[in-house]
Scaffold this active site. Structure first.
Site, PDB file in Angstrom:
ATOM      1  N   SER A   1      42.191  35.220  36.918  1.00  0.00           N
ATOM      2  CA  SER A   1      42.842  36.367  36.283  1.00  0.00           C
ATOM      3  C   SER A   1      44.259  36.545  36.832  1.00  0.00           C
ATOM      4  O   SER A   1      45.233  36.659  36.078  1.00  0.00           O
ATOM      5  CB  SER A   1      41.977  37.611  36.548  1.00  0.00           C
ATOM      6  OG  SER A   1      42.682  38.786  36.284  1.00  0.00           O
TER       7      SER A   1
ATOM      8  N   ARG B   1      34.573  42.578  32.218  1.00  0.00           N
ATOM      9  CA  ARG B   1      34.124  42.502  33.620  1.00  0.00           C
ATOM     10  C   ARG B   1      33.977  43.900  34.211  1.00  0.00           C
ATOM     11  O   ARG B   1      33.057  44.179  34.970  1.00  0.00           O
ATOM     12  CB  ARG B   1      35.128  41.701  34.450  1.00  0.00           C
ATOM     13  CG  ARG B   1      35.051  40.206  34.203  1.00  0.00           C
ATOM     14  CD  ARG B   1      36.269  39.514  34.801  1.00  0.00           C
ATOM     15  NE  ARG B   1      36.401  39.733  36.216  1.00  0.00           N
ATOM     16  CZ  ARG B   1      37.555  39.653  36.887  1.00  0.00           C
ATOM     17  NH1 ARG B   1      38.670  39.314  36.261  1.00  0.00           N
ATOM     18  NH2 ARG B   1      37.603  39.873  38.178  1.00  0.00           N
TER      19      ARG B   1
ATOM     20  N   HIS C   1      52.971  38.501  44.348  1.00  0.00           N
ATOM     21  CA  HIS C   1      51.884  39.292  43.756  1.00  0.00           C
ATOM     22  C   HIS C   1      51.005  39.849  44.864  1.00  0.00           C
ATOM     23  O   HIS C   1      50.600  39.126  45.770  1.00  0.00           O
ATOM     24  CB  HIS C   1      51.037  38.429  42.813  1.00  0.00           C
ATOM     25  CG  HIS C   1      49.934  39.220  42.172  1.00  0.00           C
ATOM     26  ND1 HIS C   1      50.139  39.966  41.044  1.00  0.00           N
ATOM     27  CD2 HIS C   1      48.641  39.410  42.529  1.00  0.00           C
ATOM     28  CE1 HIS C   1      49.013  40.581  40.716  1.00  0.00           C
ATOM     29  NE2 HIS C   1      48.085  40.260  41.607  1.00  0.00           N
TER      30      HIS C   1
ATOM     31  N   LYS D   1      48.211  35.045  34.944  1.00  0.00           N
ATOM     32  CA  LYS D   1      49.355  35.929  34.671  1.00  0.00           C
ATOM     33  C   LYS D   1      50.570  35.498  35.488  1.00  0.00           C
ATOM     34  O   LYS D   1      51.700  35.532  34.992  1.00  0.00           O
ATOM     35  CB  LYS D   1      48.983  37.382  34.973  1.00  0.00           C
ATOM     36  CG  LYS D   1      48.014  37.949  33.927  1.00  0.00           C
ATOM     37  CD  LYS D   1      47.516  39.324  34.275  1.00  0.00           C
ATOM     38  CE  LYS D   1      46.567  39.303  35.440  1.00  0.00           C
ATOM     39  NZ  LYS D   1      45.736  40.449  35.660  1.00  0.00           N
TER      40      LYS D   1
ATOM     41  N   ASP E   1      42.910  37.332  29.385  1.00  0.00           N
ATOM     42  CA  ASP E   1      42.575  38.031  30.634  1.00  0.00           C
ATOM     43  C   ASP E   1      42.315  39.503  30.365  1.00  0.00           C
ATOM     44  O   ASP E   1      41.433  40.107  30.984  1.00  0.00           O
ATOM     45  CB  ASP E   1      43.710  37.876  31.657  1.00  0.00           C
ATOM     46  CG  ASP E   1      43.378  38.644  32.935  1.00  0.00           C
ATOM     47  OD1 ASP E   1      42.371  38.304  33.564  1.00  0.00           O
ATOM     48  OD2 ASP E   1      44.093  39.615  33.255  1.00  0.00           O
TER      49      ASP E   1
HETATM   50  N1  URA Z   1      43.813  41.873  39.708  1.00  0.00           N
HETATM   51  C1  URA Z   1      43.807  41.145  38.570  1.00  0.00           C
HETATM   52  O1  URA Z   1      44.845  40.970  37.922  1.00  0.00           O
HETATM   53  N2  URA Z   1      42.636  40.606  38.162  1.00  0.00           N
HETATM   54  C2  URA Z   1      41.490  40.754  38.845  1.00  0.00           C
HETATM   55  O2  URA Z   1      40.476  40.225  38.432  1.00  0.00           O
HETATM   56  C3  URA Z   1      41.497  41.533  40.022  1.00  0.00           C
HETATM   57  C4  URA Z   1      42.689  42.076  40.428  1.00  0.00           C
END
Ligand code: URA
Length: 430
Positions: A183, A168, A82, A187, A161
């Site tokens: 966050s 946010r 990621h 995932k 999320d």
């Molecule tokens: N990428 C994400 O998936 N979440 C965040 O809060 C910031 C970047």
């Protein structure tokens, strides 16, 4: 339990319990907690942060708000990567085929680009016919068959999320390390891999602007991953200038294929090989990291890695592009230097935003992208340039783009003295 008590507790800088964290995540996802209370709590977290235990409970609550993908019917160790996002970051397109050619199972769920950052799905979808909406059965079968699949994240993955991120975004609470860590990790954990490499970017084109913040985010995510029994490593890498030379969907696909064939830019090749070596080694395919690196280099030289990319395109119904006749725009406009000297800095954010305005990215979630357009750099930090020499080329389908020519020109800082290139990898946190 009352939401107002949780808000007051965090406002007064006390740690929240697992029960309190489960309460607000579940309550907000169900619609029982209103936006104004959740916004207030997010701001209290922004100012007073969360300790490692709280972030792990928070990640767990978000993770369990939706489906958790079961990859157990894939034989072998599943690996994933990621990136926190950047400009010209096509690493996944290179890395997936590299590690799959070495025998690792690369089962990747990706997202789309937003704002100045690109997304892997948009890049893959610029390939004619490429289908990113695989059923979970098709996804698993493909990873078993060719070690590699890249599909779109569904809305059932960590739905809390999605809700929290949207809030946010409009309450000034995106740049909070515990909120970003939970966050991303919710995932990643929901995607089911055994081994995860995180690429935390720093610099103008990234969320994290300083090494200190990037280190804290990387450390927090590695800690969460370990608490969930994952093998996890975080790289901290440069995003003050774009990665590679190409920014824009088809342009980046071309650069990724060239890199897989051994003809890619130095920075993109090196980052892909180093992250790939960690994945291959952690997957238990080699005894040492050095052996993993050698194996990857052999897969590039033998063209097995670029054949894997072809296999990926075919498996997902795409047509492998003819690189000489792939990117088609009305115009290719050269941006020429107005002075001689050395490139001291190259503003990744400015380049990413300019490519977005040309149509390569989305200013809003629903904007439609033009797969052909973008920017190809001709010079990067450390390079010498003569007055009148090309700094970059704009691939555009728009008529009036003088403003973008000026933006790209201004993105280059040119000075008389020679300068070293930025470090590519600042740290690796295990
Ligand atoms: N990428 C994400 O998936 N979440 C965040 O809060 C910031 C970047």
């Amino acid at each position: 339990m009352r939401m107002v008590d949780i808000i007051e507790k965090k406002r007064d800088n006390h740690p929240l319990s697992k029960e309190e964290i489960d309460f607000f995540v579940q309550g907000y996802t169900k619609g029982d907690i209103p936006d104004y209370q959740m916004s207030s709590l997010l701001m209290a977290i922004y100012y007073n942060s969360m300790n490692d235990e709280e972030v792990t409970h928070f990640t767990n609550a978000v993770l369990h708000s939706g489906d958790i993908i079961d990859l157990s019917s894939i034989d072998g160790i599943k690996v994933d990567k990621h990136s926190t996002g950047g400009v010209g970051d096509k690493t996944t397109l290179v890395l997936g085929p590299l590690v799959a050619a070495c025998g690792a199972k690369f089962a990747k769920l990706s997202g789309r680009g937003l704002g100045h950052t690109g997304g892997t799905l948009d890049k893959l979808e610029s390939i004619e016919g490429f289908d990113i909406s695989l059923s979970s059965e098709a996804f698993i079968k493909q990873v078993n068959d060719i070690n590699l699949a890249v599909a779109g994240q569904t809305s059932s993955l960590a739905p809390a999320d999605k809700e929290l991120y949207a809030l946010r975004d409009v309450t000034g609470t995106v740049p909070s390390i515990p909120l970003i860590a939970a966050s991303i990790m919710s995932k990643k954990l929901a995607s089911g891999a055994d081994v995860i490499v995180l690429d935390v970017k720093i610099g103008k084109g990234a969320f994290m602007k300083t090494l200190e913040d990037a280190r804290e985010l990387a450390r927090t995510m590695v800690k969460i991953g370990k608490n969930f029994d994952k093998k996890i490593v975080a790289f901290i890498t440069d995003m003050s200038e774009p990665l590679g030379y190409a920014v824009g969907n088809k342009l980046e696909v071309v650069e990724a294929i060239q890199t897989l064939q051994g003809n890619g830019p130095k920075d993109l090749s090196e980052i892909s090989i180093q992250i790939g070596a960690h994945l291959v080694h952690q997957a238990g395919i080699t005894d040492t990291l050095k052996e993993a690196r050698t194996m990857i280099e052999e897969k590039i030289a033998s063209l097995e890695a670029s054949d894997k990319f072809k296999a990926l395109v075919k498996a997902q119904s795409g047509v492998f592009p003819d690189l000489n006749d792939y990117v088609k725009t009305k115009g290719i406009i050269a941006v020429k230097s107005e002075s001689s000297g050395y490139v001291h800095s190259l503003d990744a954010l400015a380049i990413g935003l300019s490519a977005m305005r040309l149509g390569a990215g989305r200013a809003t979630k629903d904007a439609v992208i033009d797969p052909d357009v973008g920017i190809v750099l001709n010079k990067k930090v450390g390079d010498h340039v003569e007055e009148g020499e090309e700094l970059a080329y704009l691939y555009s389908n728009k008529e009036a783009i003088n403003e973008e020519v000026n933006t790209v020109l201004d993105a280059f800082e040119i000075k008389d003295e020679a300068v070293e290139d930025n470090p590519l990898i600042y740290e690796i946190i295990e």
